[in-house]
Design a protein around this motif. Sequence first.
Motif, PDB file in Angstrom:
ATOM      1  N   PHE A 165       0.840  -1.198   0.000  1.00 39.80           N
ATOM      2  CA  PHE A 165       0.000   0.000   0.000  1.00 39.80           C
ATOM      3  C   PHE A 165       0.881   1.256   0.000  1.00 39.80           C
ATOM      4  N   ILE A 166       1.912   1.235   0.824  1.00 41.09           N
ATOM      5  CA  ILE A 166       2.809   2.395   0.881  1.00 41.09           C
ATOM      6  C   ILE A 166       3.501   2.623  -0.468  1.00 41.09           C
ATOM      7  N   TYR A 167       3.792   1.526  -1.177  1.00 39.33           N
ATOM      8  CA  TYR A 167       4.466   1.620  -2.471  1.00 39.33           C
ATOM      9  C   TYR A 167       3.505   1.815  -3.635  1.00 39.33           C
ATOM     10  N   GLU A 168       2.203   1.790  -3.375  1.00 38.55           N
ATOM     11  CA  GLU A 168       1.226   1.876  -4.463  1.00 38.55           C
ATOM     12  C   GLU A 168       1.522   3.100  -5.325  1.00 38.55           C
ATOM     13  N   PRO A 169       1.501   2.950  -6.674  1.00 43.74           N
ATOM     14  CA  PRO A 169       1.943   4.052  -7.533  1.00 43.74           C
ATOM     15  C   PRO A 169       1.105   5.334  -7.397  1.00 43.74           C
ATOM     16  N   ASP A 170      -0.216   5.196  -7.287  1.00 44.19           N
ATOM     17  CA  ASP A 170      -1.068   6.388  -7.301  1.00 44.19           C
ATOM     18  C   ASP A 170      -1.389   6.944  -5.922  1.00 44.19           C
ATOM     19  N   ILE A 171      -1.741   6.061  -4.996  1.00 49.02           N
ATOM     20  CA  ILE A 171      -2.192   6.580  -3.708  1.00 49.02           C
ATOM     21  C   ILE A 171      -1.314   6.111  -2.560  1.00 49.02           C
ATOM     22  N   GLY A 172      -0.144   5.562  -2.885  1.00 45.48           N
ATOM     23  CA  GLY A 172       0.767   5.140  -1.833  1.00 45.48           C
ATOM     24  C   GLY A 172       1.479   6.316  -1.190  1.00 45.48           C
ATOM     25  N   LEU A 173       1.903   6.096   0.017  1.00 41.21           N
ATOM     26  CA  LEU A 173       2.534   7.150   0.818  1.00 41.21           C
ATOM     27  C   LEU A 173       3.746   7.761   0.103  1.00 41.21           C
ATOM     28  N   PHE A 174       4.623   6.913  -0.404  1.00 42.18           N
ATOM     29  CA  PHE A 174       5.873   7.412  -0.968  1.00 42.18           C
ATOM     30  C   PHE A 174       5.646   8.306  -2.190  1.00 42.18           C
ATOM     31  N   ASN A 175       4.824   7.810  -3.111  1.00 45.63           N
ATOM     32  CA  ASN A 175       4.631   8.600  -4.318  1.00 45.63           C
ATOM     33  C   ASN A 175       3.848   9.876  -4.059  1.00 45.63           C
ATOM     34  N   LEU A 176       2.927   9.831  -3.122  1.00 45.41           N
ATOM     35  CA  LEU A 176       2.217  11.059  -2.775  1.00 45.41           C
ATOM     36  C   LEU A 176       3.195  12.075  -2.199  1.00 45.41           C
ATOM     37  N   ALA A 177       4.119  11.567  -1.383  1.00 45.00           N
ATOM     38  CA  ALA A 177       5.117  12.468  -0.810  1.00 45.00           C
ATOM     39  C   ALA A 177       6.038  13.007  -1.905  1.00 45.00           C
ATOM     40  N   LEU A 178       6.469  12.121  -2.806  1.00 43.95           N
ATOM     41  CA  LEU A 178       7.373  12.555  -3.881  1.00 43.95           C
ATOM     42  C   LEU A 178       6.717  13.609  -4.770  1.00 43.95           C
ATOM     43  N   THR A 179       5.457  13.369  -5.140  1.00 43.03           N
ATOM     44  CA  THR A 179       4.807  14.330  -6.035  1.00 43.03           C
ATOM     45  C   THR A 179       4.541  15.642  -5.317  1.00 43.03           C
ATOM     46  N   LYS A 180       4.318  15.558  -4.014  1.00 46.61           N
ATOM     47  CA  LYS A 180       4.069  16.773  -3.238  1.00 46.61           C
ATOM     48  C   LYS A 180       5.285  17.702  -3.273  1.00 46.61           C
ATOM     49  N   ILE A 181       6.467  17.127  -3.217  1.00 50.61           N
ATOM     50  CA  ILE A 181       7.661  17.978  -3.257  1.00 50.61           C
ATOM     51  C   ILE A 181       8.180  18.139  -4.683  1.00 50.61           C
ATOM     52  N   GLY A 182       7.343  17.785  -5.649  1.00 47.67           N
ATOM     53  CA  GLY A 182       7.670  18.098  -7.034  1.00 47.67           C
ATOM     54  C   GLY A 182       8.547  17.101  -7.748  1.00 47.67           C
ATOM     55  N   LEU A 183       8.699  15.906  -7.197  1.00 48.87           N
ATOM     56  CA  LEU A 183       9.525  14.908  -7.864  1.00 48.87           C
ATOM     57  C   LEU A 183       8.646  13.947  -8.668  1.00 48.87           C
ATOM     58  N   GLN A 184       9.309  13.211  -9.568  1.00 49.17           N
ATOM     59  CA  GLN A 184       8.594  12.196 -10.346  1.00 49.17           C
ATOM     60  C   GLN A 184       8.263  11.006  -9.454  1.00 49.17           C
ATOM     61  N   PRO A 185       7.059  10.467  -9.572  1.00 48.24           N
ATOM     62  CA  PRO A 185       6.763   9.255  -8.799  1.00 48.24           C
ATOM     63  C   PRO A 185       7.644   8.090  -9.260  1.00 48.24           C
ATOM     64  N   VAL A 186       7.908   7.170  -8.337  1.00 46.59           N
ATOM     65  CA  VAL A 186       8.720   5.996  -8.662  1.00 46.59           C
ATOM     66  C   VAL A 186       7.799   4.783  -8.651  1.00 46.59           C
ATOM     67  N   MET A 187       7.979   3.898  -9.632  1.00 40.80           N
ATOM     68  CA  MET A 187       7.163   2.687  -9.671  1.00 40.80           C
ATOM     69  C   MET A 187       7.857   1.618  -8.833  1.00 40.80           C
ATOM     70  N   TRP A 188       7.687   1.731  -7.531  1.00 44.82           N
ATOM     71  CA  TRP A 188       8.504   0.960  -6.589  1.00 44.82           C
ATOM     72  C   TRP A 188       8.536  -0.527  -6.891  1.00 44.82           C
ATOM     73  N   LEU A 189       7.375  -1.147  -6.892  1.00 48.23           N
ATOM     74  CA  LEU A 189       7.364  -2.613  -6.996  1.00 48.23           C
ATOM     75  C   LEU A 189       7.277  -3.099  -8.437  1.00 48.23           C
ATOM     76  N   SER A 190       6.957  -2.200  -9.378  1.00 45.37           N
ATOM     77  CA  SER A 190       6.780  -2.678 -10.743  1.00 45.37           C
ATOM     78  C   SER A 190       7.956  -2.312 -11.645  1.00 45.37           C
ATOM     79  N   ASP A 191       8.849  -1.494 -11.169  1.00 43.97           N
ATOM     80  CA  ASP A 191      10.041  -1.167 -11.946  1.00 43.97           C
ATOM     81  C   ASP A 191      11.154  -2.125 -11.513  1.00 43.97           C
ATOM     82  N   SER A 192      11.669  -2.879 -12.460  1.00 48.93           N
ATOM     83  CA  SER A 192      12.622  -3.913 -12.050  1.00 48.93           C
ATOM     84  C   SER A 192      13.882  -3.321 -11.433  1.00 48.93           C
ATOM     85  N   GLN A 193      14.116  -2.031 -11.694  1.00 51.62           N
ATOM     86  CA  GLN A 193      15.259  -1.387 -11.066  1.00 51.62           C
ATOM     87  C   GLN A 193      15.043  -1.200  -9.553  1.00 51.62           C
ATOM     88  N   TRP A 194      13.795  -0.997  -9.194  1.00 52.48           N
ATOM     89  CA  TRP A 194      13.481  -0.635  -7.816  1.00 52.48           C
ATOM     90  C   TRP A 194      12.897  -1.783  -6.996  1.00 52.48           C
TER      91      TRP A 194
END
Lengths: 439, 293, 284
Positions: B124-153
């Motif tokens: 849930f925290i890693y969820e791309p749209d409503i997860g904690l991390f991406n909401l925080a990243l977009t709030k400070i103007g960064l690109q969201p990261v596809m945590w669990l679906s990007d093989s890099q991450w």
Amino acid sequence: MKKSLLVSSLSLVLAASTVLSTAGAASKTGTIVIRHTQLGEAKQQRLNILKDVLARVSKEVPGVKYKLDGVDSDVNRKEKLRSEMVVNKAPAIFDLFGGSDTQLYVEANRLLDLTPILKELGLSNKFISLNEFTVNGKIYGLPIGGYQEGYFYNKDYFKAHGLKVPTTLAELEKIAAAVKKDGKTPFAQASKAAWVPLMTANTLWSRYAGPDITNGFSTGKTKWNSAPMISAFTKYQEWVKKGYFKQGELGLDYAEQRNQLIRGEAVMMYDGSWASSVFADKAQAGDMTGKVGYFALPAVAGGKGNQTYVNGGFSNGYGFSAKVKNDKKQLAFVKSFIKNMYNDEMQIRGLEADGVLPSMKVSSTKLANAKVTPLVKEIIAVGNKASGAFPAFDSLVSADVNTALSEGIQKLIGGKVTPKAMLDAVQKAQNIANSDDDF
Amino acid sequence: MNKTLRKPWTYVLFLLPLLVLYIMFFIYPMISAAITSFMKWNGLTEPKFNGLTNYKHAYHDAKFWDAVLNNGKFILFSVFVQVPIILFFSLLISNVKKLKGLYKTAVFVPSVMSTAVIGILWSFIYEPDIGLFNLALTKIGLQPVMWLSDSQWAMFSILITNAWQWTGFYIVMVLAAILSIPREIDEAAIVDGAGAFTRATRITVPLIMPVISVVIMLSIAGAMKAADIIIVMTKGGPGGVTDVMATYLIKYGITNAKYGYGNSIGVLIFVFSLMLTALYQVLVARRVERVEY
Amino acid sequence: MTMTKNSLKRSIPHIVLFAFLILTLYPFLFVLFSSIKSDNQAIASNPFGFPASFHFENYREAWVNAKISVYFFNSLYISTLCSVVTILFSSMGAYAISRIRYLRISNVMYQAILIGLLIPGNALLLPIFIMLNKMEFFGHAVLGTHMALILPYTAGAIPFTVIILVAFMRSIPGEIEEASVMDGLSAKGIFSKIIMPITVPALVTVFIINFIGNWNEFLMANFFISSDNLRTLPVGMVGFRDIYNTNYAQMSAGIVFSILPVMIIYAVLQKQIIEGLTAGGVKG
């Protein structure tokens, strides 16, 4: 006194575990377990049908207790039922897929031969097709409905932007490009489970390489890494690169796919006809209720074979444990289950309540009078227009090839592999599966 | 010497329940795994002897080695990232005068939850749209990261979750060791004019080496066992990049109906564990005088 | 001047530690807040803050849709029972190995059990599965009942437990027993009256570690148990997630339900748990 420590401690454990094992074993003595996959909101209607059928069965065969056991479809197919089959502890009645799954279990004598039961009940010729559940001329499973796959689309959006249902792949791509330009996602997708993106891929490769190609993989007649297959996956990769799917969709669960369409962030969605019921239910589809249309994946210019075939068939239904035949009561229960589940009434009910296409030859007047949503009518119309259907790849290839393909498509979406390299890997797995020194 | 402690029957009686369970659930399955690892067996029909084919296949399968590598990442991450963090915070907590109890209690909280629930929570925290991390990243103007679906991450995201779950557990262990060091040693060093950093690195850390060694050992054991967190969070995906040996075993042993092959993977997991332990004995344990675990 | 500098210096560790605490605990708060928001949209629009309106129906739905109470008690009693039985058998065995004088046999036993520590449980998943299938317990099939978990959980923790307890018991001076023998105690008497009481700190430690291990176990619980009523918390929660995976508000409520009892137990017993964890095994 003191030596009793050991004895008493041992007997405590034994006593505790005896109580436990009797509690658990109660299910063994006569209780029939029905493993179904009708879980969650979207499948509520199907669960109701199952419950009503069981209520009738228990009236016909009194004194047999039964228990419903719901498991997620993919988990049941790939892990739960697999492991239960190994130890020969499958439930009496269970959700079963035709094709390679059924073949595997028949080889090990795990499935009940239904041929005599169908004869007795007069159902032998009632099904449209039992091919996927037939092994060596005997029938081992009964499809609950038929399915076909195609594009669901947002009708209002199409109208507002002057878009028309495409008849060629080029037209489809033009629409996708326009949608993308408009800031929306052309195709809803959620690929955490690989079978979801593979639905699109399966039809795409059947357009490029012909609807029969999948049949030949396991005999070695056709190859995964042949040129038209590579073209199909290259096209798929092109769509990924152009951003026609939502970013990060590799991590999303299947149910998220339709939500992308419902929320209006995506305009089209490739899915099976089973998804149609969602768009008839206000509670699930919200404002999108009744505003979704359907078309087949259009023809590919220069594609091999007939371009109007649809991916469809009768591959999911119920199978029964071979052990049932040793128990008269259970056998009676199963017979009654088949009788009450597989009839015109339930087929029509499934169609009306849930948009499940009939798997049986329902009388045409009844079919014409059935109250179905316009969407289901569109799906049926698309099916009637098609010159034929090909089954989904996963009923034709073995599990390890499926695994290789599943990992491959996810890597392709993730940009980790080229179409050629991916298909080479799948062909390698296929070669091993086809050869004698298989592992 | 004296009879009371030498009665053979007593000895047998005390050992018997243990032995029965141990033979049933360790010795027998191990032997059975070793035997079937030389067979082609789908778990359903009759098994067929196929020599070393299973092992050869594992050896040539790049995906198996990817899985081994992921177990390795687990180990490296815990030894080189987690352990320093654990040490740092344990030292920090041991040095504060107030709120020690609060810190200790609070950091331990994730350890009492089951891994599966933690996996669900973090998905849930890693969820791309409503997860904690991406909401925080977009709030400070960064690109969201596809945590669990990007093989890099994906693998990294799982490692973070695993670290989050266990760091507090180990901090509590290390902290107890630090606090059991006699106060006089530290006080003597202060008198000698040693600063906090010097005391930590020269006195405290050497004295708690045994417990650090235990933490490393438990981390390695945990890394070799890791499976549930991956099944819950990614199922080995996307495209198998987060598979570890145990999930690979399940994917091929159960889903693909290759029981014989699955068992040869089981044997390999055991062999790798043995090798790791040997390596650990040479590299770490030797330098530590006494290891309890 | 020096006062403020000193107090600043003193508060730096606290600031760092508080940041660490927030990192550790914020995920819980996030889930708690999400669980009373109306839907995904509400979570996305206001992720960090307190919800604008309270939606406790998420809790009702989660409670109805997942049998969390059943899963919870299954997990609780299986974890407790297995941890207790493991400790009982292991301490008996450890006593025999460390205190009864059959040195050579004991040494072989100890080495054999040490090897068990190196076998990751999941490596033996398949053979144990097949074996349990053939097994009967008082005429009842083991597989598909809780026995299919109780037996392997109890056995699985044996190597670790025995090794800790042997180490602990070896450190008990021999004179204690010799005095007891003089007093006329039998081997069993020495075990239950002398050795066990001394070993309590180590017993508590292994109990906690084994309990957490059993409480967490997922693979066997997933494959060996079919029926919904017998599922343990991890498996039940994952099943719940698989079905309601797109409704994050309801899922959060489910998560809160599943961790609340553990939190309460932990809040009550935190001192015993934390001290117990370190009392017996880890001696710096």
